[in-house]
Design a protein around this motif. Structure first.
Motif, PDB file in Angstrom:
ATOM      1  N   TYR A   1       0.755  -1.268  -0.032  1.00  0.00           N
ATOM      2  CA  TYR A   1      -0.100   0.003   0.128  1.00  0.00           C
ATOM      3  C   TYR A   1       0.922   1.685   0.133  1.00  0.00           C
ATOM      4  CZ  TYR A   1      -3.743  -2.931   0.771  1.00  0.00           C
ATOM      5  OH  TYR A   1      -4.790  -3.999   1.046  1.00  0.00           O
ATOM      6  N   ARG A   2       1.063   2.679  -0.492  1.00  0.00           N
ATOM      7  CA  ARG A   2       0.784   3.193  -0.590  1.00  0.00           C
ATOM      8  C   ARG A   2      -0.104   4.398   0.624  1.00  0.00           C
ATOM      9  NH1 ARG A   2       3.495   6.713  -3.515  1.00  0.00           N
ATOM     10  NH2 ARG A   2       3.564   4.737  -5.581  1.00  0.00           N
ATOM     11  N   LEU A   3       0.686   5.773   1.000  1.00  0.00           N
ATOM     12  CA  LEU A   3       0.024   6.465   2.141  1.00  0.00           C
ATOM     13  C   LEU A   3       0.283   7.761   1.249  1.00  0.00           C
ATOM     14  CD1 LEU A   3      -0.795   7.560   4.978  1.00  0.00           C
ATOM     15  CD2 LEU A   3       1.394   7.841   5.342  1.00  0.00           C
ATOM     16  N   SER A   4      -0.778   8.495   1.366  1.00  0.00           N
ATOM     17  CA  SER A   4      -0.451   9.695   0.814  1.00  0.00           C
ATOM     18  C   SER A   4      -1.578  10.766   2.088  1.00  0.00           C
ATOM     19  CB  SER A   4      -1.532  10.295  -0.620  1.00  0.00           C
ATOM     20  OG  SER A   4      -0.999  11.690  -0.708  1.00  0.00           O
ATOM     21  N   SER A   5      -1.085  11.775   2.450  1.00  0.00           N
ATOM     22  CA  SER A   5      -1.358  12.849   3.364  1.00  0.00           C
ATOM     23  C   SER A   5      -0.904  13.777   3.051  1.00  0.00           C
ATOM     24  CB  SER A   5      -1.016  11.930   4.828  1.00  0.00           C
ATOM     25  OG  SER A   5      -1.468  13.285   5.605  1.00  0.00           O
ATOM     26  N   THR A   6      -2.082  14.582   3.278  1.00  0.00           N
ATOM     27  CA  THR A   6      -2.051  16.670   3.208  1.00  0.00           C
ATOM     28  C   THR A   6      -2.699  17.350   4.473  1.00  0.00           C
ATOM     29  OG1 THR A   6      -2.689  16.058   0.966  1.00  0.00           O
ATOM     30  CG2 THR A   6      -2.600  18.367   1.480  1.00  0.00           C
ATOM     31  N   VAL A   7      -1.860  18.426   4.489  1.00  0.00           N
ATOM     32  CA  VAL A   7      -1.602  19.001   5.331  1.00  0.00           C
ATOM     33  C   VAL A   7      -2.190  21.071   4.550  1.00  0.00           C
ATOM     34  CG1 VAL A   7       0.556  19.738   6.519  1.00  0.00           C
ATOM     35  CG2 VAL A   7      -0.987  19.278   7.999  1.00  0.00           C
ATOM     36  N   THR A   8      -2.548  22.044   5.121  1.00  0.00           N
ATOM     37  CA  THR A   8      -2.334  23.097   4.715  1.00  0.00           C
ATOM     38  C   THR A   8      -2.242  24.111   6.031  1.00  0.00           C
ATOM     39  OG1 THR A   8      -4.433  23.623   5.570  1.00  0.00           O
ATOM     40  CG2 THR A   8      -4.041  22.491   3.375  1.00  0.00           C
ATOM     41  N   VAL A   9      -1.054  24.902   5.862  1.00  0.00           N
ATOM     42  CA  VAL A   9      -0.767  25.457   6.599  1.00  0.00           C
ATOM     43  C   VAL A   9      -0.518  27.615   5.625  1.00  0.00           C
ATOM     44  CG1 VAL A   9       1.563  26.158   7.500  1.00  0.00           C
ATOM     45  CG2 VAL A   9       1.278  24.546   7.724  1.00  0.00           C
ATOM     46  N   THR A  10      -1.386  28.282   6.997  1.00  0.00           N
ATOM     47  CA  THR A  10      -0.920  29.780   6.126  1.00  0.00           C
ATOM     48  C   THR A  10       0.448  29.797   6.807  1.00  0.00           C
ATOM     49  OG1 THR A  10      -3.298  30.038   6.360  1.00  0.00           O
ATOM     50  CG2 THR A  10      -2.255  31.825   6.381  1.00  0.00           C
ATOM     51  N   LEU A  11       0.833  30.784   6.111  1.00  0.00           N
ATOM     52  CA  LEU A  11       2.405  31.013   6.817  1.00  0.00           C
ATOM     53  C   LEU A  11       2.271  32.495   7.161  1.00  0.00           C
ATOM     54  CD1 LEU A  11       3.942  30.164   2.545  1.00  0.00           C
ATOM     55  CD2 LEU A  11       4.315  28.999   4.992  1.00  0.00           C
ATOM     56  N   GLN A  12       3.538  32.082   8.250  1.00  0.00           N
ATOM     57  CA  GLN A  12       3.405  33.568   8.868  1.00  0.00           C
ATOM     58  C   GLN A  12       5.039  34.296   8.452  1.00  0.00           C
ATOM     59  OE1 GLN A  12       0.996  34.631  10.364  1.00  0.00           O
ATOM     60  NE2 GLN A  12       0.294  32.675  10.550  1.00  0.00           N
ATOM     61  N   LYS A  13       5.695  35.096   8.328  1.00  0.00           N
ATOM     62  CA  LYS A  13       6.949  35.834   8.417  1.00  0.00           C
ATOM     63  C   LYS A  13       7.676  35.093   9.102  1.00  0.00           C
ATOM     64  CE  LYS A  13       8.706  40.564   8.049  1.00  0.00           C
ATOM     65  NZ  LYS A  13       8.606  41.966   7.834  1.00  0.00           N
ATOM     66  N   ASP A  14       7.289  34.745  10.085  1.00  0.00           N
ATOM     67  CA  ASP A  14       8.866  34.389  11.251  1.00  0.00           C
ATOM     68  C   ASP A  14       8.520  32.568  11.058  1.00  0.00           C
ATOM     69  OD1 ASP A  14       6.048  33.515  11.968  1.00  0.00           O
ATOM     70  OD2 ASP A  14       6.832  34.569  14.065  1.00  0.00           O
TER      71      ASP A  14
END
Length: 364
Positions: A177-190
């Motif tokens: 089997y293969r796994l794919s996991s996605t996450v979304t991130v809001t970028l910050q200046k720091d």
């Protein structure tokens, strides 16, 4: 005769877990005697079974663990692959009157589950740089594992974050089997110093597999550009314009200077300096001699960061009409700047002139 009735076949293993690449041991013992005929191991039962060990055929894939024994038919299968998962049967045949082998006794079957370790995860992000305030997706992939249950966790630095999408699909090879996991991130200046980590756990692993991704790989922080205009300058003095390029990332930036729209030959600009937060800053200075014909000249600092749109700032040079030093300069500067006179209401201008003459007379 009598001894044939006491023939026994033992296949004790109900279920065996084996890892890819390891050796599988399948146990089978029989009692001495019994009818004439071979012992075989079959993979699967029914029409699609496969013979993987045959006492009479040394070329088969399963190899006998104890050579020369007529009672121990335990076999070894080396370098197990995921497709070896099946149910295996130890079978005793006897010679029939027709001369064919017919089934005489068989074991209950051993269910073999093949376990395969997941690959080290790979984390991928966008293919271009992104400014702070935007939301981007990152994907963690791992493959080649069996069984299919697998757990994945994401962290930003040390803080857990929820993944939005998790898919486990068959592949790339059979029985894995293969796994794919996605996450979304809001970028910050720091986030220059931040990293995302994908952590994978599976029954075959003693410790989780991890892969980190540095957000500096895809973050782009545009610079703030400041060009302070110099005060009025006396004739033939040297004046410096300084362009401050602040808080950008990555460090590649090009600064050009224009005088009245024409590019100046400024020599070399110093390289950027890294700030403690991991951003960069740069100061570019150009020096000009205040000759009368440069009065009113517009100097432009133009900044190109990471091939994005140009940022530019302007400053105007005012040269005193005569003399140097601030007193002569300010008088000349006010009189030579018609804008100041034009903007005043007429009566204020007249009042100013009257006061000016009275002041001069009083001085005299």
């Amino acid at each position: 005769g009598g001894p044939m009735l006491c023939f026994e076949l033992h296949q004790p293993q109900k279920e065996v877990f084996v890892r890819v690449g390891e050796t599988l041991t399948l146990i089978c013992t029989v009692t001495a005697g019994g009818p004439l005929g071979p012992v075989k191991w079959l993979k699967g039962w029914g029409s699609d079974n496969k013979t993987i060990y045959d006492q009479k055929d040394p070329s088969t894939w399963g190899k006998k663990a104890v050579n020369g024994s007529n009672t121990n038919f335990t076999i070894l299968i080396r370098d197990v692959r995921p497709e070896d998962a099946s149910t295996y049967y130890c079978v005793k045949f006897r010679k029939a009157a027709t001369g064919d082998d017919e089934l005489y006794r068989h074991g209950d079957g051993t269910v073999v589950s093949v376990q395969a370790k997941p690959s080290k995860p790979i984390v991928s992000g966008p293919s271009y740089r992104v400014q702070p305030g935007y939301t981007v997706s990152f994907t963690c992939n791992s493959w080649g594992f069996f069984p299919c249950n697998i757990s994945v966790k994401w962290f930003k630095d040390k803080t857990p974050i929820q993944s939005q999408l998790r898919k486990v699909t068959p592949g790339p090879s059979n029985f894995t089997y293969r796994l794919s996991s996605t996450v979304t991130v809001t970028l910050q200046k720091d986030d220059i110093r931040s990293e995302l980590t994908c952590q994978v756990r599976h029954t075959t692993l003693t410790a989780p597999l991890m892969r980190s991704y540095h957000l500096s790989q895809i973050l782009r922080v545009p610079p703030k550009v400041v060009l302070e205009p110099p005060g009025p300058v006396g004739l033939n003095e040297t004046v410096s314009f300084t362009c401050d390029v602040q808080g950008f990332y990555p460090g590649s930036v090009t600064v050009t200077w224009l005088e009245n729209g024409k590019e100046m030959n400024t020599g070399s600009t110093p390289g950027p300096i890294e700030t403690p937060e991991g951003l960069f800053e740069l100061r570019s200075t150009v020096s000009v001699q205040a000759v009368p014909e440069k009065n009113g000249s517009v100097f432009t600092c133009r900044v190109l960061h990471e091939g994005q749109e140009l940022l530019s700032r302007n400053a105007t040079l005012w040269v005193a009409a005569s003399g140097t030093g601030t007193r002569g300069l300010w008088g000349a500067h006010l009189l030579s700047s018609p804008g100041l006179w034009l903007c005043m209401p007429l009566e204020k201008a007249i009042l100013g002139l009257v006061l000016f003459f009275l002041f001069k007379r009083w001085q005299a």
